[in-house]
Design a protein around this motif. Structure first.
Motif, PDB file in Angstrom:
ATOM      1  N   ALA A   1       0.827  -1.197   0.000  1.00  0.00           N
ATOM      2  CA  ALA A   1       0.000   0.000   0.000  1.00  0.00           C
ATOM      3  C   ALA A   1       0.870   1.259   0.000  1.00  0.00           C
ATOM      4  O   ALA A   1       0.583   2.230  -0.701  1.00  0.00           O
ATOM      5  N   PHE A   2       1.965   1.225   0.757  1.00  0.00           N
ATOM      6  CA  PHE A   2       2.880   2.370   0.784  1.00  0.00           C
ATOM      7  C   PHE A   2       3.647   2.506  -0.531  1.00  0.00           C
ATOM      8  O   PHE A   2       4.024   3.619  -0.920  1.00  0.00           O
ATOM      9  N   GLU A   3       3.870   1.392  -1.222  1.00  0.00           N
ATOM     10  CA  GLU A   3       4.473   1.474  -2.557  1.00  0.00           C
ATOM     11  C   GLU A   3       3.543   2.216  -3.521  1.00  0.00           C
ATOM     12  O   GLU A   3       3.997   3.019  -4.349  1.00  0.00           O
ATOM     13  N   VAL A   4       2.237   1.943  -3.398  1.00  0.00           N
ATOM     14  CA  VAL A   4       1.255   2.655  -4.219  1.00  0.00           C
ATOM     15  C   VAL A   4       1.247   4.149  -3.860  1.00  0.00           C
ATOM     16  O   VAL A   4       1.167   5.024  -4.734  1.00  0.00           O
ATOM     17  N   TYR A   5       1.382   4.424  -2.572  1.00  0.00           N
ATOM     18  CA  TYR A   5       1.445   5.806  -2.097  1.00  0.00           C
ATOM     19  C   TYR A   5       2.641   6.539  -2.714  1.00  0.00           C
ATOM     20  O   TYR A   5       2.519   7.688  -3.188  1.00  0.00           O
ATOM     21  N   LYS A   6       3.805   5.878  -2.744  1.00  0.00           N
ATOM     22  CA  LYS A   6       4.992   6.479  -3.340  1.00  0.00           C
ATOM     23  C   LYS A   6       4.801   6.673  -4.844  1.00  0.00           C
ATOM     24  O   LYS A   6       5.257   7.670  -5.426  1.00  0.00           O
ATOM     25  N   ARG A   7       4.105   5.736  -5.464  1.00  0.00           N
ATOM     26  CA  ARG A   7       3.838   5.856  -6.905  1.00  0.00           C
ATOM     27  C   ARG A   7       2.968   7.083  -7.177  1.00  0.00           C
ATOM     28  O   ARG A   7       3.200   7.798  -8.158  1.00  0.00           O
ATOM     29  N   MET A   8       2.001   7.321  -6.310  1.00  0.00           N
ATOM     30  CA  MET A   8       1.156   8.510  -6.465  1.00  0.00           C
ATOM     31  C   MET A   8       2.008   9.782  -6.411  1.00  0.00           C
ATOM     32  O   MET A   8       1.829  10.700  -7.218  1.00  0.00           O
ATOM     33  N   GLU A   9       2.912   9.819  -5.445  1.00  0.00           N
ATOM     34  CA  GLU A   9       3.783  10.992  -5.312  1.00  0.00           C
ATOM     35  C   GLU A   9       4.647  11.169  -6.559  1.00  0.00           C
ATOM     36  O   GLU A   9       4.797  12.292  -7.066  1.00  0.00           O
ATOM     37  N   ASN A  10       5.210  10.070  -7.064  1.00  0.00           N
ATOM     38  CA  ASN A  10       6.082  10.147  -8.234  1.00  0.00           C
ATOM     39  C   ASN A  10       5.335  10.597  -9.482  1.00  0.00           C
ATOM     40  O   ASN A  10       5.911  11.261 -10.355  1.00  0.00           O
ATOM     41  N   GLU A  11       4.048  10.219  -9.567  1.00  0.00           N
ATOM     42  CA  GLU A  11       3.252  10.588 -10.731  1.00  0.00           C
ATOM     43  C   GLU A  11       2.609  11.970 -10.590  1.00  0.00           C
ATOM     44  O   GLU A  11       1.905  12.428 -11.483  1.00  0.00           O
ATOM     45  N   GLY A  12       2.874  12.622  -9.453  1.00  0.00           N
ATOM     46  CA  GLY A  12       2.363  13.979  -9.256  1.00  0.00           C
ATOM     47  C   GLY A  12       0.865  14.045  -9.020  1.00  0.00           C
ATOM     48  O   GLY A  12       0.239  15.087  -9.261  1.00  0.00           O
ATOM     49  N   ILE A  13       0.278  12.963  -8.551  1.00  0.00           N
ATOM     50  CA  ILE A  13      -1.157  12.950  -8.266  1.00  0.00           C
ATOM     51  C   ILE A  13      -1.396  13.605  -6.912  1.00  0.00           C
ATOM     52  O   ILE A  13      -0.714  13.299  -5.933  1.00  0.00           O
ATOM     53  N   ASP A  14      -2.329  14.513  -6.860  1.00  0.00           N
ATOM     54  CA  ASP A  14      -2.627  15.222  -5.617  1.00  0.00           C
ATOM     55  C   ASP A  14      -3.144  14.249  -4.575  1.00  0.00           C
ATOM     56  O   ASP A  14      -4.139  13.541  -4.801  1.00  0.00           O
ATOM     57  N   LEU A  15      -2.477  14.205  -3.438  1.00  0.00           N
ATOM     58  CA  LEU A  15      -2.905  13.341  -2.334  1.00  0.00           C
ATOM     59  C   LEU A  15      -4.042  14.026  -1.599  1.00  0.00           C
ATOM     60  O   LEU A  15      -4.045  15.245  -1.407  1.00  0.00           O
ATOM     61  N   ASP A  16      -5.025  13.256  -1.178  1.00  0.00           N
ATOM     62  CA  ASP A  16      -6.139  13.832  -0.439  1.00  0.00           C
ATOM     63  C   ASP A  16      -6.270  13.174   0.934  1.00  0.00           C
ATOM     64  O   ASP A  16      -5.523  12.252   1.281  1.00  0.00           O
ATOM     65  N   THR A  17      -7.228  13.653   1.709  1.00  0.00           N
ATOM     66  CA  THR A  17      -7.414  13.158   3.073  1.00  0.00           C
ATOM     67  C   THR A  17      -7.756  11.674   3.087  1.00  0.00           C
ATOM     68  O   THR A  17      -7.305  10.930   3.968  1.00  0.00           O
ATOM     69  N   VAL A  18      -8.539  11.237   2.108  1.00  0.00           N
ATOM     70  CA  VAL A  18      -8.926   9.819   2.047  1.00  0.00           C
ATOM     71  C   VAL A  18      -7.683   8.933   1.914  1.00  0.00           C
ATOM     72  O   VAL A  18      -7.572   7.885   2.563  1.00  0.00           O
ATOM     73  N   THR A  19      -6.743   9.364   1.073  1.00  0.00           N
ATOM     74  CA  THR A  19      -5.508   8.592   0.874  1.00  0.00           C
ATOM     75  C   THR A  19      -4.790   8.369   2.201  1.00  0.00           C
ATOM     76  O   THR A  19      -4.404   7.243   2.550  1.00  0.00           O
ATOM     77  N   PHE A  20      -4.609   9.446   2.955  1.00  0.00           N
ATOM     78  CA  PHE A  20      -3.907   9.336   4.238  1.00  0.00           C
ATOM     79  C   PHE A  20      -4.726   8.543   5.262  1.00  0.00           C
ATOM     80  O   PHE A  20      -4.173   7.781   6.053  1.00  0.00           O
ATOM     81  N   ASN A  21      -6.033   8.727   5.253  1.00  0.00           N
ATOM     82  CA  ASN A  21      -6.877   7.981   6.198  1.00  0.00           C
ATOM     83  C   ASN A  21      -6.762   6.481   5.997  1.00  0.00           C
ATOM     84  O   ASN A  21      -6.760   5.701   6.955  1.00  0.00           O
TER      85      ASN A  21
END
Length: 380
Positions: A248-268
């Motif tokens: 799940a954290f690998e997917v999180y890092k992928r989001m950051e690398n792709e420049g996708i805006d992280l939202d509250t749901v992602t962190f929750n």
């Protein structure tokens, strides 16, 4: 369309608004209708008025008719007038009131009449009708039938209406029908979007077919679409639920690398996953990181961390975190108050338990008998 169908979809096998001269916002929701002091007979007599009735006046009359038994008769009366032709706005108002009264047979009769009279009905009209069948009538089969019949009313569904039906089927776990409806997109003139793929990914995650869900993720760029925060959050939630937190954290890092805006749901999703594994300190660190990235925690964020402390039976820390949570403008749930009080009582921390009890009452919760028993047992 076959070229647009991702191979991962086969996993499911196994299991122009008319100008009415009025504002489209004219029709009030049924919960906000305020009736005047006059009775229904007054409004029915208005339909016999010999002078010309404006469209707004007709809508006002039907808005104020209280009893659903009178609606069909009143509609028959207004259709005999030479100065008025039933419009989408009138059909929408009457159908809303009939659906609210759960008189769906009469809704069907009205639809047949609208079709026979070639009344122009918009996608928004059918979207509301499909939601009625799905939410009020609990009749998904009628919702599907309505979607398929829209072209016969000379109205093609929007992707919003199509996705609503798709999501309704995923939520009710009718996976084989999901595939069938998805395959009908081209016949209905639908160009699928990212939201459509997100719904399909959610269905595959519900089936715990994560490999198929990730295969569908890889299909998005091939269709000229880009995944968004919802796409990744859905996958991360399923990974966390299955204890695959590192992935799940690998997917999180992928989001950051792709420049996708992280939202509250992602962190929750991630904080909840950490707390379920007892890694509350890491969850608190992620809370700080979340704020640094410009995402604001909500009640779900704090509640997940609070449950993490409770799960580790760290009741004093839970009490302290609850006070921090309240200082941030978020109110704990009833069950959280109850568990903290009972946990503090089990540790004979009566003063802390009383403090939490006081806050619980101040926030409008009423302690139940079991909570009082715990407190009294601790006292005596």
């Amino acid at each position: 369309m076959n070229k647009l169908v991702p191979r991962a979809m086969y996993y499911f096998h196994s299991v122009d608004r008319r100008n009415l001269g009025i504002s489209k916002h004219f029709i009030p929701s049924l919960s906000k209708i305020k009736y005047g002091p006059v009775d229904d007979s007054y409004w029915l007599r208005r339909l016999d008025h010999k002078d010309w009735l404006a469209p707004n006046e007709v809508l006002k009359i039907f808005t104020n008719i209280r009893h659903p038994d009178l609606l069909t008769g009143a509609f028959e009366k207004v259709t005999t007038r030479m100065d008025y032709k039933p419009s989408e706005a009138l059909y929408s108002l009457i159908i809303d009131k009939l659906a609210y009264a759960r008189r769906f047979n009469e809704v069907e009769d009205l639809l047949k009449r609208a079709k026979n009279e070639n009344c122009r009905l918009s996608d928004e009209f059918f979207y509301r009708l499909i939601k009625m069948y799905g939410n009020v009538a609990n009749h998904p089969e009628k919702a599907i039938e309505t979607l398929r019949n829209m072209p016969s009313f000379h109205c093609w569904p929007s992707v919003k209406t199509f996705n609503y039906v798709l999501n309704m089927l995923v939520c009710t776990r009718q996976y084989e029908i999901v595939h069938e409806i998805y395959m009908s997109a081209s016949k209905l003139g639908i160009t699928v979007d990212t939201c459509c793929f997100n719904i399909l990914i959610k269905g595959l995650c519900q089936l715990n077919r994560l490999d198929a869900a990730f295969a569908l993720l890889h299909e998005l760029p091939k269709q000229g679409l880009e995944p968004n925060a919802t796409t990744y959050s859905t996958l991360m939630h399923s990974l966390c639920k299955n204890g695959r937190l590192d992935e799940a954290f690998e997917v999180y890092k992928r989001m950051e690398n792709e420049g996708i805006d992280l939202d509250t749901v992602t962190f929750n999703v991630l904080i909840s996953g950490l707390c379920r594994q007892g890694r509350v300190d890491e969850g608190l660190n992620l809370l700080k990181e979340m704020k640094l990235k410009g995402c604001y925690p909500n009640s779900g964020t704090y509640e997940a961390l609070l449950c993490g402390f409770l799960g580790k039976k760290q009741f004093v820390k839970a009490k302290d975190f609850m006070e921090f949570m309240i200082s941030q403008g978020s109110k704990p749930s009833f069950s959280s108050y109850k568990l903290i009080i009972e946990g503090l009582c089990s540790e004979d921390s009566l003063d802390d338990a009383y403090s939490v009890l006081k806050q619980m009452v101040e926030h409008g919760f009423v302690p139940r008998m079991g909570t009082w028993k715990k407190i009294l047992t601790c006292m005596f």
